[in-house]
Design a protein around this motif. Structure first.
Motif, PDB file in Angstrom:
ATOM      1  N   TYR A 105      12.309  11.381 -12.608  1.00  8.49           N
ATOM      2  CA  TYR A 105      11.333  10.294 -12.500  1.00  8.49           C
ATOM      3  C   TYR A 105      11.016   9.685 -13.864  1.00  8.49           C
ATOM      4  N   LEU A 127       7.817  22.318 -15.154  1.00  6.30           N
ATOM      5  CA  LEU A 127       6.779  21.349 -15.506  1.00  6.30           C
ATOM      6  C   LEU A 127       6.913  20.957 -16.971  1.00  6.30           C
ATOM      7  N   ALA A 158      -1.241  21.455  -6.302  1.00  9.82           N
ATOM      8  CA  ALA A 158      -0.437  20.399  -5.686  1.00  9.82           C
ATOM      9  C   ALA A 158       0.800  20.122  -6.538  1.00  9.82           C
ATOM     10  N   PHE A 159       1.946  20.043  -5.871  1.00 12.09           N
ATOM     11  CA  PHE A 159       3.194  19.789  -6.588  1.00 12.09           C
ATOM     12  C   PHE A 159       3.387  18.295  -6.783  1.00 12.09           C
ATOM     13  N   ASP A 160       3.687  17.896  -8.015  1.00 16.77           N
ATOM     14  CA  ASP A 160       3.949  16.495  -8.350  1.00 16.77           C
ATOM     15  C   ASP A 160       5.327  16.407  -9.006  1.00 16.77           C
ATOM     16  N   PRO A 161       6.328  15.877  -8.309  1.00 16.89           N
ATOM     17  CA  PRO A 161       7.666  15.817  -8.901  1.00 16.89           C
ATOM     18  C   PRO A 161       7.724  15.001 -10.180  1.00 16.89           C
ATOM     19  N   ARG A 162       6.797  14.055 -10.341  1.00 14.50           N
ATOM     20  CA  ARG A 162       6.798  13.213 -11.538  1.00 14.50           C
ATOM     21  C   ARG A 162       6.326  13.952 -12.772  1.00 14.50           C
ATOM     22  N   ALA A 163       5.709  15.106 -12.566  1.00 12.35           N
ATOM     23  CA  ALA A 163       5.242  15.911 -13.696  1.00 12.35           C
ATOM     24  C   ALA A 163       6.323  16.862 -14.193  1.00 12.35           C
ATOM     25  N   CYS A 164       7.496  16.803 -13.555  1.00 15.01           N
ATOM     26  CA  CYS A 164       8.570  17.732 -13.897  1.00 15.01           C
ATOM     27  C   CYS A 164       9.601  17.092 -14.812  1.00 15.01           C
ATOM     28  N   GLY A 204      13.739  16.983  -4.262  1.00 15.61           N
ATOM     29  CA  GLY A 204      12.622  16.218  -4.815  1.00 15.61           C
ATOM     30  C   GLY A 204      12.940  14.790  -5.172  1.00 15.61           C
ATOM     31  N   GLN A 260       4.860  20.712  -1.141  1.00 14.73           N
ATOM     32  CA  GLN A 260       3.456  20.333  -1.257  1.00 14.73           C
ATOM     33  C   GLN A 260       2.700  21.141  -2.310  1.00 14.73           C
ATOM     34  N   ARG A 261       3.067  22.400  -2.490  1.00 11.50           N
ATOM     35  CA  ARG A 261       2.317  23.278  -3.377  1.00 11.50           C
ATOM     36  C   ARG A 261       3.253  23.954  -4.371  1.00 11.50           C
TER      37      ARG A 261
END
Length: 327
Positions: free
Chosen positions: A125, A6, A66-72, A317, A24-25
């Motif tokens: 992303y 992250l 919740a997993f957000d690939p854009r936050a990585c 992802g 998802q998580r």
């Protein structure tokens, strides 16, 4: 196991998280390893704990978010060494034919490889900032492996057991700058800006039967501005990753966290398209007698890449990036 980093204001290397199989998580892994590079350097000590956390996450036995690939960011925002191969020989053959280049001696026995910059990777992303469209902006869809410490002189058979994680990447290339740099014999510098990585780093067992002889035996789906560009298959690698690692380690040891790339995916079957613009242009040059029709990327263009399992679930992802003018 699926791991990601992250973005963090307090740590340039990101904050290590474990991500569920269905993407998802996620759960923080700080108590085990602070960053992915930390985990790689202590893999023997932390692997079991990380895997136990992964199993608990998939079973819903731990508190998660919740997993957000854009936050990585990239799984490894920076590492000690980034070595990129060119293991798909159909790509090399096309370049040689299109540009009337002499055959490379021993290309079927000795892998091609260059040393890139490992100090400034970007997330899959994030925007791709570049100074000029005149540099011939191109994408290259690839995968890479992340290794544990590899001793100098490691054999290909031994190297296979040193592979810890697999990642997907976009090796951004500036084609107008590359020819001169190649002619100097010193290798790429300006022609290879920061490389982009999909959010997830996964253990080989996540691929199941699709991890074959040191190869990711799945297609890479590539779209440019939301239009299909290609879906070449990873099984066509002439050299497996264990052979690429052994090549790199012939005269040096490789530190834990070193990344070794496959080079752009490429298949002899033209119906599956390509994973980089340069290859499509080479095909056009051969067909037309010398004139390509496909331009390189412009500011505002988007590139999407993904490798999916048999159920259509993204394994890494995905990548979805816009090319922007650097400030």
């Amino acid at each position: 196991m699926k791991l990601a980093s992250l973005k963090s204001n307090s740590c340039r290397d990101g904050r290590l998280i474990v991500v569920s199989r269905d993407l998802q998580r996620a759960v923080f892994a700080d108590g085990i390893a602070s960053t992915l590079l930390d985990a790689m350097e202590r893999w023997q000590q932390v692997h079991s704990e990380l895997n136990a956390l992964y199993l608990a996450l998939n079973q819903g036995d731990v508190e998660s978010f919740a997993f957000d690939p854009r936050a990585c960011t990239a799984p490894l925002p920076r590492t000690y060494q980034w070595l990129d191969g060119s293991a798909f020989l159909s790509h090399s053959a096309l370049m040689q034919t299109a540009f009337n280049l002499p055959a490379i001696e021993g290309i079927e026995q000795i892998p091609l490889m260059y040393q890139g910059a490992g100090d400034d990777f970007i997330g899959g992303y994030d925007p791709i900032p570049l100074p000029s469209e005149q540099h011939g902006i191109d994408f290259e869809g690839e995968v890479a492996v992340m290794v544990d410490h590899v001793p100098m002189g490691c054999s290909a058979e031994q190297a296979l057991s040193r592979i810890r994680l697999i990642v997907q990447l976009n090796d951004v290339s500036l084609r107008a700058l590359a020819p001169r740099e190649m002619k100097t014999g010193f290798g790429f510098l300006q022609a290879k800006p920061s490389t982009s990585f999909a959010p997830l780093a996964i253990t080989p067992d996540e691929l199941g039967e699709h991890w074959q002889q040191g190869r990711v035996a799945l297609p890479l789906h590539v779209s440019w501005n939301n239009e299909w560009f290609g879906n070449p298959h990873g099984a066509a690698m002439h050299f497996g990753f264990h052979q690429l690692i052994a090549h790199a380690a012939l005269t040096r040891s490789l530190s834990a966290g070193t990344l070794v790339g496959s080079g752009t995916f490429s298949n002899p079957d033209r119906r599956v398209g390509s994973a980089c613009i340069s290859e499509r242009r080479a095909i056009e040059m051969i067909a037309s007698g010398g004139q390509p029709s496909t331009p390189f990327m412009a500011f505002g263009d988007r590139i999407q890449m993904d490798i999916r399992d048999e159920n259509g679930l993204s394994l890494f992802g995905g990548i979805d990036q816009e090319v922007v003018r650097a400030c």
